[in-house]
Design a protein around this motif. Structure first.
Motif, PDB file in Angstrom:
ATOM      1  N   HIS A  30       0.828  -1.194   0.000  1.00 12.70           N
ATOM      2  CA  HIS A  30       0.000   0.000   0.000  1.00 12.70           C
ATOM      3  C   HIS A  30       0.866   1.249   0.000  1.00 12.70           C
ATOM      4  CE1 HIS A  30      -3.044   2.945   1.239  1.00 12.70           C
ATOM      5  NE2 HIS A  30      -3.957   2.040   0.920  1.00 12.70           N
ATOM      6  N   GLN A  31       0.392   2.308  -0.652  1.00 14.76           N
ATOM      7  CA  GLN A  31       1.186   3.531  -0.758  1.00 14.76           C
ATOM      8  C   GLN A  31       1.438   4.183   0.594  1.00 14.76           C
ATOM      9  OE1 GLN A  31      -1.409   5.618  -3.499  1.00 14.76           O
ATOM     10  NE2 GLN A  31      -2.228   6.904  -1.876  1.00 14.76           N
ATOM     11  N   ARG A  32       0.539   3.971   1.569  1.00 14.76           N
ATOM     12  CA  ARG A  32       0.785   4.542   2.897  1.00 14.76           C
ATOM     13  C   ARG A  32       1.966   3.855   3.572  1.00 14.76           C
ATOM     14  NH1 ARG A  32      -5.343   5.253   5.463  1.00 14.76           N
ATOM     15  NH2 ARG A  32      -6.040   6.878   4.000  1.00 14.76           N
ATOM     16  N   ASP A  62      10.035   0.383  -4.435  1.00 17.24           N
ATOM     17  CA  ASP A  62       9.413  -0.825  -4.997  1.00 17.24           C
ATOM     18  C   ASP A  62       7.909  -0.832  -4.739  1.00 17.24           C
ATOM     19  OD1 ASP A  62      11.850  -1.707  -5.895  1.00 17.24           O
ATOM     20  OD2 ASP A  62      12.191  -3.105  -4.238  1.00 17.24           O
ATOM     21  N   ILE A  63       7.518  -0.458  -3.523  1.00 22.08           N
ATOM     22  CA  ILE A  63       6.090  -0.435  -3.187  1.00 22.08           C
ATOM     23  C   ILE A  63       5.383   0.672  -3.956  1.00 22.08           C
ATOM     24  CG2 ILE A  63       4.407  -0.088  -1.337  1.00 22.08           C
ATOM     25  CD1 ILE A  63       6.485  -1.250   0.614  1.00 22.08           C
ATOM     26  N   ALA A  64       6.009   1.841  -4.026  1.00 23.01           N
ATOM     27  CA  ALA A  64       5.396   2.970  -4.732  1.00 23.01           C
ATOM     28  C   ALA A  64       5.191   2.648  -6.208  1.00 23.01           C
ATOM     29  CB  ALA A  64       6.264   4.212  -4.571  1.00 23.01           C
ATOM     30  N   ASN A  65       6.118   1.919  -6.797  1.00 21.43           N
ATOM     31  CA  ASN A  65       6.007   1.575  -8.215  1.00 21.43           C
ATOM     32  C   ASN A  65       4.789   0.715  -8.521  1.00 21.43           C
ATOM     33  OD1 ASN A  65       8.130   2.932  -9.489  1.00 21.43           O
ATOM     34  ND2 ASN A  65       9.627   1.382  -8.888  1.00 21.43           N
ATOM     35  N   VAL A  66       4.352  -0.091  -7.553  1.00 22.59           N
ATOM     36  CA  VAL A  66       3.189  -0.952  -7.797  1.00 22.59           C
ATOM     37  C   VAL A  66       1.896  -0.364  -7.235  1.00 22.59           C
ATOM     38  CG1 VAL A  66       4.588  -3.040  -7.887  1.00 22.59           C
ATOM     39  CG2 VAL A  66       3.581  -2.348  -5.709  1.00 22.59           C
ATOM     40  N   SER A  67       2.013   0.635  -6.364  1.00 22.75           N
ATOM     41  CA  SER A  67       0.807   1.187  -5.733  1.00 22.75           C
ATOM     42  C   SER A  67       0.388   2.530  -6.316  1.00 22.75           C
ATOM     43  CB  SER A  67       1.021   1.333  -4.219  1.00 22.75           C
ATOM     44  OG  SER A  67       2.071   2.238  -3.926  1.00 22.75           O
ATOM     45  N   LEU A  68       1.249   3.133  -7.123  1.00 25.23           N
ATOM     46  CA  LEU A  68       0.947   4.427  -7.723  1.00 25.23           C
ATOM     47  C   LEU A  68       1.020   4.339  -9.245  1.00 25.23           C
ATOM     48  CD1 LEU A  68       3.106   6.757  -5.423  1.00 25.23           C
ATOM     49  CD2 LEU A  68       0.617   6.589  -5.411  1.00 25.23           C
ATOM     50  N   ASP A  72       2.314   9.391 -11.661  1.00 23.77           N
ATOM     51  CA  ASP A  72       1.972  10.105 -10.426  1.00 23.77           C
ATOM     52  C   ASP A  72       3.171  10.922  -9.945  1.00 23.77           C
ATOM     53  OD1 ASP A  72       1.400  10.735  -7.629  1.00 23.77           O
ATOM     54  OD2 ASP A  72      -0.264   9.321  -7.816  1.00 23.77           O
ATOM     55  N   SER A  73       2.927  12.201  -9.686  1.00 25.47           N
ATOM     56  CA  SER A  73       4.031  13.079  -9.272  1.00 25.47           C
ATOM     57  C   SER A  73       4.625  12.676  -7.927  1.00 25.47           C
ATOM     58  CB  SER A  73       3.547  14.530  -9.199  1.00 25.47           C
ATOM     59  OG  SER A  73       2.525  14.678  -8.225  1.00 25.47           O
ATOM     60  N   ASP A  74       3.878  11.928  -7.113  1.00 23.80           N
ATOM     61  CA  ASP A  74       4.407  11.492  -5.818  1.00 23.80           C
ATOM     62  C   ASP A  74       5.614  10.569  -5.983  1.00 23.80           C
ATOM     63  OD1 ASP A  74       2.604  12.953  -4.365  1.00 23.80           O
ATOM     64  OD2 ASP A  74       1.227  11.292  -4.004  1.00 23.80           O
ATOM     65  N   LEU A  75       5.695   9.893  -7.124  1.00 24.44           N
ATOM     66  CA  LEU A  75       6.850   9.015  -7.371  1.00 24.44           C
ATOM     67  C   LEU A  75       8.158   9.802  -7.362  1.00 24.44           C
ATOM     68  CD1 LEU A  75       5.513   6.652 -10.182  1.00 24.44           C
ATOM     69  CD2 LEU A  75       6.139   5.990  -7.853  1.00 24.44           C
ATOM     70  N   ALA A  76       8.094  11.077  -7.735  1.00 26.85           N
ATOM     71  CA  ALA A  76       9.300  11.900  -7.767  1.00 26.85           C
ATOM     72  C   ALA A  76       9.940  11.990  -6.386  1.00 26.85           C
ATOM     73  CB  ALA A  76       8.972  13.296  -8.284  1.00 26.85           C
ATOM     74  N   GLY A  77       9.122  12.037  -5.341  1.00 28.94           N
ATOM     75  CA  GLY A  77       9.660  12.108  -3.995  1.00 28.94           C
ATOM     76  C   GLY A  77      10.457  10.866  -3.628  1.00 28.94           C
TER      77      GLY A  77
END
Length: 209
Positions: A30-32, A62-68, A72-77
């Motif tokens: 999960h992204q959280r 790794d989690i962000a890549n599958v949950s976003l 998504d601009s949040d990936l930049a962070g």
């Protein structure tokens, strides 16, 4: 917040607890969960716990890549956090690669105040990585873009403008462009004098690279 007040060591147990809570309340992908892990990684970078920071940042990415979504601009962070981890380990080419991925992602997103703030931070970090690598010419080029973006999007007198101007002044000095360096440092001092309390001695605001 301990992390923002400079009490980083005290923040780590709280951030670790936040990760545990998010893991227990959400699926492992999960992204959280990713965000909680990323915050812990960033604290570890600042504490020079570079191996732990890298492990956490990689898991968060790794989690962000599958949950976003991939756009998504949040990936930049998350990319910036990985860049910071590599930079803290002295792997500047890898740091530059991740910061540039963040830059490319944000460049495809429609301009907005939030997007431009994120882009300015990414570019600033990129300029620092070039500086660490010894490529002052590229650092100067990128930091010039940072300051121009900040001056367009931030309120007059915003402290980030002073930070970017000081860094650009340093790069100009290193490149032998002393007139440009003086102008940027004077600009930074002007911002600081306008924003700091009158009781604050600006002579204490020495700038060290």
């Amino acid at each position: 917040c301990y992390r923002d007040s400079g009490k980083l060591q005290e923040s780590v147990p709280l951030l670790e607890e936040a990760v545990a809570i998010q893991r227990s309340c959400n699926t492992s992908r999960h992204q959280r969960v990713a965000l909680a892990i990323r915050h812990l990684s960033e604290a570890c970078v600042l504490l020079d716990e570079t191996d732990k920071a890298m492990e956490l940042a990689t898991e968060a990415m790794d989690i962000a890549n599958v949950s976003l979504p991939s756009s998504d601009s949040d990936l930049a962070g998350y990319m910036n956090t990985l860049g910071a981890c590599y930079r803290s380990q002295g792997e500047y080419d890898n740091a530059i690669s991740w910061y540039d991925k963040s830059r490319q992602l944000l460049s495809f997103i429609q301009s907005s105040h939030s997007r431009d703030l994120r882009l300015s931070i990414t570019l600033y970090d990129l300029s620092r990585a070039y500086e660490n690598k010894g490529n002052i010419a590229e650092a100067l080029k990128v930091c010039t873009t940072v300051l121009e973006l900040a001056e367009r999007r931030l309120p007059v007198g915003h402290p980030n403008i002073a930070i970017f101007a000081m860094r650009l002044g340093w790069y100009n000095s290193k490149a032998g462009r002393y007139e440009g360096s003086v102008l940027q440092l004077q600009s930074a001092l002007s911002v600081l004098q306008d924003t700091l309390p009158r009781s604050h001695d600006t002579a204490d605001c020495h700038y060290f690279p």
